[in-house]
Design a protein around this motif. Structure first.
Motif, mmCIF file in Angstrom:
data_model
loop_
_atom_site.group_PDB
_atom_site.id
_atom_site.type_symbol
_atom_site.label_atom_id
_atom_site.label_comp_id
_atom_site.label_asym_id
_atom_site.label_seq_id
_atom_site.Cartn_x
_atom_site.Cartn_y
_atom_site.Cartn_z
ATOM 1 N N UNK A 257 0.815 -1.220 0.000
ATOM 2 C CA UNK A 257 0.000 0.000 0.000
ATOM 3 C C UNK A 257 0.848 1.269 0.000
ATOM 4 N N UNK A 258 2.097 1.170 0.440
ATOM 5 C CA UNK A 258 2.966 2.344 0.455
ATOM 6 C C UNK A 258 3.301 2.824 -0.959
ATOM 7 N N UNK A 259 3.152 1.938 -1.936
ATOM 8 C CA UNK A 259 3.453 2.314 -3.322
ATOM 9 C C UNK A 259 2.274 3.010 -4.000
ATOM 10 N N UNK A 260 1.111 2.971 -3.362
ATOM 11 C CA UNK A 260 -0.110 3.482 -3.988
ATOM 12 C C UNK A 260 -0.322 4.961 -3.663
ATOM 13 N N UNK A 261 -0.467 5.754 -4.685
ATOM 14 C CA UNK A 261 -0.762 7.174 -4.548
ATOM 15 C C UNK A 261 -2.280 7.331 -4.444
ATOM 16 N N UNK A 262 -2.763 7.863 -3.327
ATOM 17 C CA UNK A 262 -4.207 7.984 -3.123
ATOM 18 C C UNK A 262 -4.865 8.920 -4.144
ATOM 19 N N UNK A 263 -4.069 9.748 -4.792
ATOM 20 C CA UNK A 263 -4.621 10.613 -5.827
ATOM 21 C C UNK A 263 -5.210 9.787 -6.957
ATOM 22 N N UNK A 264 -4.595 8.633 -7.226
ATOM 23 C CA UNK A 264 -5.131 7.732 -8.252
ATOM 24 C C UNK A 264 -6.536 7.271 -7.883
ATOM 25 N N UNK A 265 -6.723 6.923 -6.616
ATOM 26 C CA UNK A 265 -8.024 6.435 -6.153
ATOM 27 C C UNK A 265 -9.074 7.537 -6.302
ATOM 28 N N UNK A 266 -8.714 8.765 -5.908
ATOM 29 C CA UNK A 266 -9.641 9.889 -6.016
ATOM 30 C C UNK A 266 -10.033 10.131 -7.474
ATOM 31 N N UNK A 267 -9.046 10.113 -8.360
ATOM 32 C CA UNK A 267 -9.330 10.353 -9.781
ATOM 33 C C UNK A 267 -10.210 9.246 -10.346
ATOM 34 N N UNK A 268 -9.899 7.988 -10.001
ATOM 35 C CA UNK A 268 -10.686 6.863 -10.510
ATOM 36 C C UNK A 268 -12.149 6.978 -10.091
ATOM 37 N N UNK A 269 -12.399 7.295 -8.824
ATOM 38 C CA UNK A 269 -13.778 7.460 -8.364
ATOM 39 C C UNK A 269 -14.475 8.609 -9.108
ATOM 40 N N UNK A 270 -13.763 9.724 -9.285
ATOM 41 C CA UNK A 270 -14.365 10.892 -9.936
ATOM 42 C C UNK A 270 -14.707 10.602 -11.396
ATOM 43 N N UNK A 271 -13.798 9.940 -12.103
ATOM 44 C CA UNK A 271 -14.022 9.647 -13.524
ATOM 45 C C UNK A 271 -15.110 8.586 -13.684
ATOM 46 N N UNK A 272 -15.082 7.557 -12.847
ATOM 47 C CA UNK A 272 -16.090 6.501 -12.931
ATOM 48 C C UNK A 272 -17.489 7.044 -12.679
ATOM 49 N N UNK A 273 -17.591 8.016 -11.764
ATOM 50 C CA UNK A 273 -18.894 8.627 -11.489
ATOM 51 C C UNK A 273 -19.412 9.358 -12.726
ATOM 52 N N UNK A 274 -18.525 10.047 -13.428
ATOM 53 C CA UNK A 274 -18.930 10.722 -14.664
ATOM 54 C C UNK A 274 -19.297 9.705 -15.747
#
Length: 339
Positions: A257-274
């Motif tokens: 999990x230390x390799x994962x940038x949480x910004x990716x998660x935020x972007x994925x949720x935002x784009x998937x919602x659109x």
């Protein structure tokens, strides 16, 4: 409630059938390619169909049948919104641009003159891709103008073979074999795979009359796959292949999990919602300034890689410990049983 399942061994449908049997959910295996499939679907509430890029008929015809089932009032997975751009990187380019998503800068041309004009003035390296293919198939690094021009000439001439058969990317397949029992299992299935692969290769049309490039993003030692199923986000990274720049399909997965940038998660949720997608996998890398960029997206993915994630995030970025079968989550969302 009555669920129709188009079964394909080795796909999401294995788990869907198991889940339905375990929970006493009324279901039936159907063949979506039957002539009277729309009539057969009368009385069903749901249709589950694990369409794949490996079956030519799925790519050519499934979306027509899915759209027709939706018109009949049936709840489908994947629905049209989720799968219309499946295995089509050019369709994904247009979609992500329309949504204002941070896509890796991408270029597509349908006229030879325009493509050659662009190739003459572009800076290199660039990444050349065919619109179809998974696991980094049909992806190559273009180092200079001469190589780009040759690719453009071929694209608007003979074209490209898009399916390379069972022995395509053989080095990666060997590296991913794993344990001895897994090797024995693959050996037993080899004749079946070889025959199926030969038939598919013969059927697949050549890719031609377009050319597609993306900017090369140097310095990425791995990419990040964020897979969304409803309000759950699963994440892992994939190391680039030895002496290569590609990570997708490498088989070298890390759940650190230390390799994962949480910004990716935020972007994925935002784009998937659109997108209004039911489930979607996003592949991320970083540009030279460290900014997240989406390489491509896909409704289809390997469920075991997602199940092996130690947990998932919800839309509020709360962490939920424990393994989850993505196939179960998909089915639960469709049935409205999420608490």
């Amino acid at each position: 409630m009555h669920i129709a399942i188009h079964h394909r061994s080795g796909s999401f449908s294995d788990r869907w059938l198991e889940y339905c049997q375990l929970h006493g959910i009324r279901h039936k295996i159907i063949n979506c390619y039957d002539n009277d499939i729309i009539e057969q679907l009368n009385g069903f509430t749901h249709l589950l169909w694990p369409i794949t890029h490996d079956v030519l008929a799925d790519i050519a015809h499934s979306r027509k049948i899915i759209a027709s089932a939706e018109q009949a009032g049936i709840i489908v997975f994947p629905d049209t919104v989720t799968c219309w751009h499946f295995d089509d990187k050019i369709a994904q380019k247009y979609l992500l641009e329309a949504l204002g998503a941070p896509l890796v800068p991408s270029y597509v041309f349908y006229q030879k003159e325009k493509a050659l004009e662009w190739a003459e003035q572009a800076t290199y390296p660039k990444v050349f891709k065919l619109k179809s293919g998974a696991g980094s198939a049909n992806v190559r690094l273009v180092k200079d103008k001469n190589e780009a021009i040759k690719l453009c000439q071929q694209a608007f001439g003979l074209g490209f073979v898009s399916y390379h058969g069972y022995f395509g990317d053989a080095k990666t397949k060997l590296r991913k074999i794993g344990t001895f029992p897994q090797f024995v299992g693959k050996l037993k299935r080899f004749p079946k795979y070889l025959l199926s692969s030969a038939i598919t290769k013969q059927q697949m049309p050549r890719e031609k009359d377009y050319v597609y490039f993306q900017e090369f993003m140097p310095g990425n030692q791995y990419d990040t796959r964020i897979t969304l199923v409803g309000n759950r986000a699963f994440g892992f990274t994939r190391d680039v292949r030895p002496n290569d720049f590609r990570a997708s399909g490498s088989g070298s997965i890390s759940y650190d999990l230390k390799r994962l940038d949480m910004e990716y998660v935020k972007i994925a949720f935002a784009v998937a919602e659109k997108m209004r997608s039911q489930s979607m996998a996003f592949d991320f890398i970083k540009d030279e300034n460290g900014k997240p960029k989406i390489v491509e997206v896909s409704y289809g993915y390997q469920p075991k890689a997602v199940y092996d994630c130690p947990g998932h995030w919800d839309q509020k970025l709360n962490w939920h410990e424990g393994h989850t079968h993505p196939e179960d989550a998909i089915l639960e969302d469709l049935l409205g049983t999420i608490k």
